[in-house]
Write a protein that holds these residues in place. Structure first.
Motif, short mmCIF file in Angstrom:
data_model
loop_
_atom_site.label_atom_id
_atom_site.label_comp_id
_atom_site.label_asym_id
_atom_site.label_seq_id
_atom_site.Cartn_x
_atom_site.Cartn_y
_atom_site.Cartn_z
N GLY A 72 45.61 35.99 11.79
CA GLY A 72 46.89 36.64 11.23
C GLY A 72 47.39 37.55 12.05
N GLY A 73 48.72 37.54 12.46
CA GLY A 73 49.38 38.51 13.18
C GLY A 73 50.99 38.06 13.52
N SER A 74 51.63 38.90 14.23
CA SER A 74 52.94 38.44 14.79
C SER A 74 53.25 38.90 16.01
N GLN A 117 61.28 33.81 10.35
CA GLN A 117 61.24 34.04 11.84
C GLN A 117 60.68 33.05 12.86
N PRO A 118 61.34 32.04 12.73
CA PRO A 118 60.45 30.83 13.29
C PRO A 118 60.43 31.23 15.00
N GLN A 119 61.52 32.10 15.49
CA GLN A 119 61.31 32.37 17.12
C GLN A 119 60.13 33.34 17.25
N GLN A 120 59.82 34.11 16.40
CA GLN A 120 58.97 35.00 16.58
C GLN A 120 57.46 34.22 16.49
N VAL A 121 57.55 33.44 15.67
CA VAL A 121 56.21 32.45 15.57
C VAL A 121 56.09 31.84 17.00
N ALA A 122 57.17 31.16 17.44
CA ALA A 122 57.20 30.21 18.68
C ALA A 122 56.75 31.00 19.72
N LEU A 153 62.31 24.34 6.94
CA LEU A 153 61.08 23.59 7.46
C LEU A 153 61.34 22.94 8.89
N ASP A 154 62.51 22.47 8.72
CA ASP A 154 62.92 21.66 10.44
C ASP A 154 63.02 22.68 11.37
N ASN A 155 63.74 23.61 10.86
CA ASN A 155 63.89 24.93 12.03
C ASN A 155 62.78 25.35 12.37
N PHE A 156 61.77 25.71 11.55
CA PHE A 156 60.56 26.10 11.85
C PHE A 156 59.70 25.18 12.76
N ALA A 157 59.83 23.85 12.28
CA ALA A 157 58.99 23.13 13.02
C ALA A 157 59.44 22.75 14.47
N ASP A 158 60.77 22.75 14.42
CA ASP A 158 61.35 22.50 15.81
C ASP A 158 60.99 23.63 16.80
N ALA A 159 60.96 25.10 16.18
CA ALA A 159 60.62 26.17 16.96
C ALA A 159 59.35 25.94 17.80
#
Ligand SMILES: Cc1cc2nc3c(=O)[nH]c(=O)nc-3n(C[C@H](O)[C@H](O)[C@H](O)COP(=O)(O)O)c2cc1C
Length: 344
Positions: A72-74, A117-122, A153-159
């Motif tokens: 867990g973390g970011s 925050q998909p970009q942060q996860v990426a 979900l698509d945005n998240f997955a793409d990232a």
């Protein structure tokens, strides 16, 4: 090998990460029931990995493989360090939690709120991938709060695909970040398996696994026709007998695990060892209480493991006593009444 292919294609059956449940003792027990299902640790925060008692938080036995460490973390730097430490411990996969909605987790800005925050996860995944040679995967929801899952979900997955995620495990319901307890967040937001299937269709080359509400191996098999992996959480913990059929059914394995009685007997020397080293029998037996569900003697099994294990000085003999009670009741001679039933 980590994603050991199922019989005819490259798919994976997994037991979900569950805080307070899938600890080391639990995983040792589950491993006695299935040699091949992918097991996950409880979530451990990157900070705890970096600053905490690593042997206690991360230690595991060689026979727990294949085993994924869930972090867990970011913060990409902290997660990278934690992933490196996990790799050094010998884990087979590092997974990032983007699904847990608890307040504690939100205040640390990780878990399900990272769906926003998909970009942060990426950035986190890319950093972890550059630091370890293991598969780096993510476990997420279909969205949070008022997000539209079709878009979110698509945005998240793409990232995360761009960042190199080796697998996306999707708990097929939203998390509601406000007003629902973590427990309610596992049952109140409705399941939407179709959303996960559509993600898989859109990303044919990406491993997409499905999680949420899978109650039996029949259900898991149906999901595997439309997703790359099926992850079972509560049903595996509460009715561990379902794990005992995985190797034969999905991995074409006839040798190996010794069935449920063998899995129970294997826990006796294990618990002896734990007690000898200052641990409590109950810490081990609490994970075994759900076994034998639907068989004669199941209630007695639960009683003995709950009450006798808690007595001061209780040791591994409690397990043998409880097993004898099931045998005496005829519980070993029959098949369970039905998965999930609560017969005595
Ligand atoms: C007691 C408990 C603890 C959980 N802890 C975690 C966790 O640490 N990390 C995580 O990603 N999910 C956690 N979950 C969620 C499960 O991994 C899974 O996504 C959820 O239970 C839905 O699957 P199921 O319906 O098969 O149980 C937890 C679930 C339970 C019941």
């Amino acid at each position: 090998m980590y994603y050991k292919p199922l019989k005819d294609n490259k798919k994976t059956l997994a037991v979900a990460p569950m805080m307070d449940w899938t600890d080391r003792h639990c995983r040792y027990f589950h491993r006695g029931l299935t040699r091949h299902a992918l097991l996950y640790t409880e979530m451990v925060t990157a900070d705890a990995v970096i600053h905490g008692d690593r042997a206690r938080l991360l230690g595991f036995g060689e026979d727990e493989h294949p085993l994924a460490l869930q972090l867990g973390g970011s913060d990409p730097q902290k997660l990278t360090e934690a992933a490196r430490i996990g790799a050094d411990f010998g884990y087979d996969e590092i997974n990032l939690n983007v699904g847990c909605p608890s307040d504690r987790v939100q205040s640390g800005t990780f878990g399900a709120c990272l769906m926003l925050q998909p970009q942060q996860v990426a950035a986190c995944l890319a950093a972890m991938k550059s630091a370890v040679s293991l598969p780096v995967t993510v476990k997420c929801r279909i969205g949070v709060d008022d997000q539209d899952p079709e878009v979110a979900l698509d945005n998240f997955a793409d990232a995360v695909v761009d960042a190199g995620a080796d697998a996306i495990w999707v708990h097929a319901r939203k998390a509601w970040l406000h007003g629902l307890s973590p427990k309610d967040n596992r049952s109140v937001p409705p399941l939407d398996y179709g959303r996960v299937y559509r993600l898989k269709q859109r990303l044919p080359d990406q491993f997409v696994g499905i999680n949420g509400g899978i109650a039996s191996l029949d259900e898991a098999e149906a999901h595997l026709a439309r997703a790359d992996g099926a992850m079972i959480g509560r049903a595996a913990y509460q009715n561990p007998e379902i794990l005992a059929d995985i190797d034969r059914r999905f991995y074409d394995e006839t040798a190996g695990t010794a069935g449920i009685v063998g899995a129970v007997e294997r826990m006796i020397p294990y618990a002896e060892d734990i007690c000898r080293n200052g641990g409590r029998a109950a810490a081990v037996t609490r994970h075994m209480i759900g076994l034998f569900q639907g068989r004669p003697g199941a209630r007695r099994w639960r009683q003995i493991l709950t009450v006798e294990s808690a007595r001061p000085g209780a040791g591994a003999e409690v397990i043998a006593t409880a097993l004898q009670a099931v045998e005496a009741a005829g519980g070993l001679a029959v098949s369970p009444a039905s998965e999930g039933s609560q017969a005595a």
